[in-house]
Design an enzyme around this catalytic site. Structure first.
Site, short mmCIF file in Angstrom:
data_model
loop_
_atom_site.label_atom_id
_atom_site.label_comp_id
_atom_site.label_asym_id
_atom_site.label_seq_id
_atom_site.Cartn_x
_atom_site.Cartn_y
_atom_site.Cartn_z
CB CYS A 57 -0.96 -0.02 1.19
SG CYS A 57 -0.13 0.04 2.79
CB THR A 58 0.25 4.86 0.43
OG1 THR A 58 -0.94 4.68 -0.32
CG2 THR A 58 0.94 6.14 0.00
#
Ligand SMILES: [Zn+2]
Ligand SMILES: [Zn+2]
Length: 322
Positions: free
Chosen positions: A178-179
């Site tokens: 994810c980020t």
């Protein structure tokens, strides 16, 4: 370029006994350091993305690391010529990322953390599936080559998708990303709970992968939750994957439609931006409330009435200067 500001991205799953009391104290501390951004506090920990002068951010990180609860925080630090936020919000919520998976404690069990270089080394193997656990608007601007993406608009829909994943990839090694790493803590833990056996997560997310592995094979840009909207992470083999909402040519220029009622957040190429005066369609271009277009497609939210001490109990602290 002169970059006197830092942008910090961080999270920590750690028990916080009295989130409301901690919130007040933490809010004050951030004000003292002139930090802006968003911090979410809950019983399970804290999640933040903030900007401030480099010295102030360093003081913040040192103070956090001095607190045993937050000693293990791995700050992702980027540099900028300005603040990445217009306001400071420090809030309490039931979870630090809304997943609906309140019962999961990543400190008890979660997917194995992979350093960016380990992730890079494993991601193309035959028996591996790279899983993007972010939402559609995020991966549409950029994602890992060959990543499996999910048709979700919000992370809280992730648990519903796991049945489908099980049918297809039950016997594979799953590498989630994810980020900044926070969503993977619960996503990978949930996959383990649902019967997947070999689950890994990209430690520090796409942002750290950009810093430590050159972002290799990350296609497009990384969507971020601050004024920058999307950032470059790949310095090895960069590509553009998104297309202009208007004409369909390759473009990763994320803008908001100049019609505030529409406010559609999509890629629009430079030429179409000027052609439609910042709007996403000719209808929006003619809208009576359309905002003036300055070529950026970014509109500062109204600061009228913004009070940095909102929600803060002033009776207790009379020494605060606003
Ligand atoms: Zn275009
Ligand atoms: Zn529009």
């Amino acid at each position: 370029m002169n970059n006197p500001y830092s942008i910090l991205l961080y999270y920590c799953y750690t028990p916080i006994e009295d989130p409301e009391a901690f919130r007040e104290q933490h809010h004050l501390f951030c004000l003292e350091l002139n930090l802006l951004g968003r911090i979410i506090i809950s019983k399970e920990g804290l999640n933040g993305t903030i900007s401030g002068l480099k010295e102030d951010c360093e003081k913040y990180m040192a103070a956090m690391h001095a607190d045993p609860r937050f000693a293990k925080i791995d700050f992702k630090v980027d540099y900028s010529d300005k603040h990445a936020f217009a306001k400071l919000h420090v809030r309490t919520k039931s979870e630090i990322v809304h997943s609906g998976l309140l019962h999961i404690d990543p400190n008890a069990r979660t997917g194995k953390h992979l350093a960016p270089k380990e992730f890079k080394e494993m991601k193309d193997r035959e028996d591996v599936v790279v899983l993007d656990v972010r939402s559609d608007y995020e991966y549409s601007v950029g994602r890992f080559k060959n990543a499996v993406t999910l048709d979700i608009e919000n992370f809280r829909e992730f648990p519903e998708k796991v049945e489908e994943l099980k049918e297809k990839y039950k016997d594979k090694k799953i590498l989630t990303y994810c980020t900044g790493g926070i969503k993977c803590e619960k996503a990978s833990a949930f996959l383990l709970e649902q019967g997947f056996e070999d689950v890994y997560q990209l430690h520090g997310g796409i942002i750290k992968y950009g810093m430590e592995a050159g972002g290799e094979d990350f296609e497009g840009k990384c969507y971020v939750f601050d004024n920058r909207v999307a950032v470059d992470v790949n310095t090895v083999n960069p590509t553009v994957i998104s297309t202009c909402h208007v004409c369909g040519t390759k473009s990763d220029r994320m803008v908001n439609c100049a019609n505030p009622v529409c406010n559609l957040h999509v890629p629009i190429c430079e030429a179409c931006g000027w052609e439609l005066d910042g709007a996403c369609s000719s209808e929006c271009k003619e809208h009576p409330e359309k905002r003036p277009y300055d070529g950026t497609g970014y509109y500062q939210k109204e600061l009228n009435g913004y009070n940095p001490l909102k929600g803060f109990n002033r009776k207790k602290k009379t020494d605060v200067q606003v």
